[in-house]
Each structure stands twice: as C-alpha cells, then as structure tokens.
Design a protein around this motif. Sequence first.
Motif, PDB file in Angstrom:
ATOM      1  N   PRO A  50      -4.690 -50.863 -20.653  1.00  0.00           N
ATOM      2  CA  PRO A  50      -3.928 -50.529 -19.454  1.00  0.00           C
ATOM      3  C   PRO A  50      -4.441 -51.331 -18.274  1.00  0.00           C
ATOM      4  CG  PRO A  50      -4.677 -48.550 -20.599  1.00  0.00           C
ATOM      5  CD  PRO A  50      -5.384 -49.709 -21.234  1.00  0.00           C
ATOM      6  N   ASP A  51      -3.532 -51.934 -17.559  1.00  0.00           N
ATOM      7  CA  ASP A  51      -3.918 -52.802 -16.450  1.00  0.00           C
ATOM      8  C   ASP A  51      -3.053 -52.482 -15.235  1.00  0.00           C
ATOM      9  OD1 ASP A  51      -5.096 -54.746 -14.968  1.00  0.00           O
ATOM     10  OD2 ASP A  51      -4.209 -56.438 -16.031  1.00  0.00           O
ATOM     11  N   PRO A  52      -3.316 -51.333 -14.593  1.00  0.00           N
ATOM     12  CA  PRO A  52      -2.435 -50.887 -13.506  1.00  0.00           C
ATOM     13  C   PRO A  52      -2.450 -51.808 -12.296  1.00  0.00           C
ATOM     14  CG  PRO A  52      -4.446 -49.573 -13.572  1.00  0.00           C
ATOM     15  CD  PRO A  52      -4.454 -50.436 -14.800  1.00  0.00           C
ATOM     16  N   GLN A  53      -3.622 -52.389 -12.004  1.00  0.00           N
ATOM     17  CA  GLN A  53      -3.770 -53.285 -10.860  1.00  0.00           C
ATOM     18  C   GLN A  53      -3.199 -52.696  -9.575  1.00  0.00           C
ATOM     19  OE1 GLN A  53      -3.811 -57.348 -10.902  1.00  0.00           O
ATOM     20  NE2 GLN A  53      -4.224 -57.623 -13.059  1.00  0.00           N
ATOM     21  N   THR A  54      -3.553 -51.429  -9.316  1.00  0.00           N
ATOM     22  CA  THR A  54      -3.164 -50.835  -8.047  1.00  0.00           C
ATOM     23  C   THR A  54      -4.063 -51.302  -6.912  1.00  0.00           C
ATOM     24  OG1 THR A  54      -4.531 -48.910  -8.596  1.00  0.00           O
ATOM     25  CG2 THR A  54      -2.181 -48.782  -9.126  1.00  0.00           C
ATOM     26  N   SER A  55      -5.170 -51.965  -7.285  1.00  0.00           N
ATOM     27  CA  SER A  55      -6.067 -52.558  -6.297  1.00  0.00           C
ATOM     28  C   SER A  55      -6.860 -53.644  -7.007  1.00  0.00           C
ATOM     29  CB  SER A  55      -7.028 -51.506  -5.724  1.00  0.00           C
ATOM     30  OG  SER A  55      -7.934 -51.068  -6.729  1.00  0.00           O
ATOM     31  N   LEU A  56      -7.513 -54.486  -6.230  1.00  0.00           N
ATOM     32  CA  LEU A  56      -8.353 -55.518  -6.824  1.00  0.00           C
ATOM     33  C   LEU A  56      -9.457 -54.886  -7.666  1.00  0.00           C
ATOM     34  CD1 LEU A  56      -9.373 -58.421  -7.170  1.00  0.00           C
ATOM     35  CD2 LEU A  56     -10.559 -58.186  -4.960  1.00  0.00           C
TER      36      LEU A  56
END
Length: 239
Positions: A93-99
């Motif tokens: 899982p790679d949501p990338q909601t932030s750095l």
Amino acid sequence: MTADIDNHVRRLWRHRGTTLPAPRRGPAPQLDLDEIIATAIAIADAEGLTAVSTRAVAARLDRTAMALYPYVGTKENLLALMQDQASAMPQWPDPQTSLADGLLAWSTALFEVYLAHPWLTERPWSQAGQGPNEQDWLERLLGVLARWQVPADRQATAVTMLYATVRATAATTAAYDRMSTDDTDAWLARASAIQAAVPDLAERYPLSTSLRPVTPDWRANPRAAVTAAIHLLAPALTA
C-alpha cells in the motif's frame, strides 16, 4: 564490453527484454536459470552467504560445479544474480498522503526484504548487482521524492540516508533475531559487571548513559528508528 560482462548483463535483465546467452555448441540447456538462483538464495537464507558456492548449489541440483558455469558464469556473477532476484520489489500500500508516508512505505517494504534475506545487507555497496529489481527500488524512491517536490540537489542525499538507515537497522534486527537466550543473558551479565566495576560510569558518561531508547523493547528499536528517522528527515527535505 567483454563477452563475460555481456553474458552477465543479459542474464540479469533476462525478464526485461534481453535474451539469455546460448552455447554455440553442445547439448541444449538442461537447467533453468531461475531455479539455479532460487536454490542459491535458499542456501544463503538458511546458512548464510558464506555457505553459497557453485559446488553447493550444483550438489542440490545433482550437477557438478562446472555444469553451472554456462548458466551463471563466475561465482561473483552468481552472487549478483542472487542479489537482484532476492531484491524483487513486492506490492505494498502506497497512500502517499504525505512525503513521510511515502518514504515510510518504501522503507518498510525494503526493510522486510532485508529481513527475509539478511545476507543482502552483507553485500558491500561496491558490489551492487545493477539489475532491474534493484533499479526498481531506486526509481520508486525517486518517484516519491519527485511527487512531493523535493529539490533535485537534496535527492541524492536523501537516497543515501534512506538506503543506509534501512540497511543498517534491518541488519541489526536480523542480528537480534539470531540471538539466543544465552546470548542475551551474556550481554546483560556484561552490563552488570561493568556497573559493578565502574560505579561512576554515569558520571563519566552522563550523555550516553542517559540516552533514551526509541522504544522500551530493545529488539524493536531498529525498526522504530526507521520511522523516527523518516519523520525527522521528511520536513527537512522540503523546508
């Protein structure tokens, strides 16, 4: 480019468009390269990197060491092929909601690969396999940095710091996992002996003796340190 290097590169990139080198004469290939490499990886996982040799791998396949040479080349080539195949990047899982989230997802995935194959951390940087699976990790990390607009002049430093941190902490965790009860007892006994022999240790080394661990569980400290390091690094990259 020598024939040996050319053949090795074609083996490394065999699933990404290159063709395997074929012998000019002799019988058709009777072994599968993926099977050879998987066998070598299994030996390294179970017994350590020092247990890997063309002789040991060949014995498991009921072949001679010389019979493996047309398939893998030298032992160093075999180790590079193992390194790349064991480094295959899993889905995660790679949501990338932030750095920080993106970096943590990448670091956690690589950490788990290193735990599954602890010998990967024993391969020096100078012996990077230069194969497609290792390239995938770098490309994915640079993609995270680019998405969050990390300046180009900071990206190489971030890459070095993240790889080094994940590699070192995973190696430490693997070493902790190998510790027996006797090993732990011996470590605690030495610590107690030092306290008894040097009663003013805290006065001599006030900073190091008062250092607070990342977590109360010493075995969990390396993994927790990865998360903590990323939360320190991420704001600095975009500040």
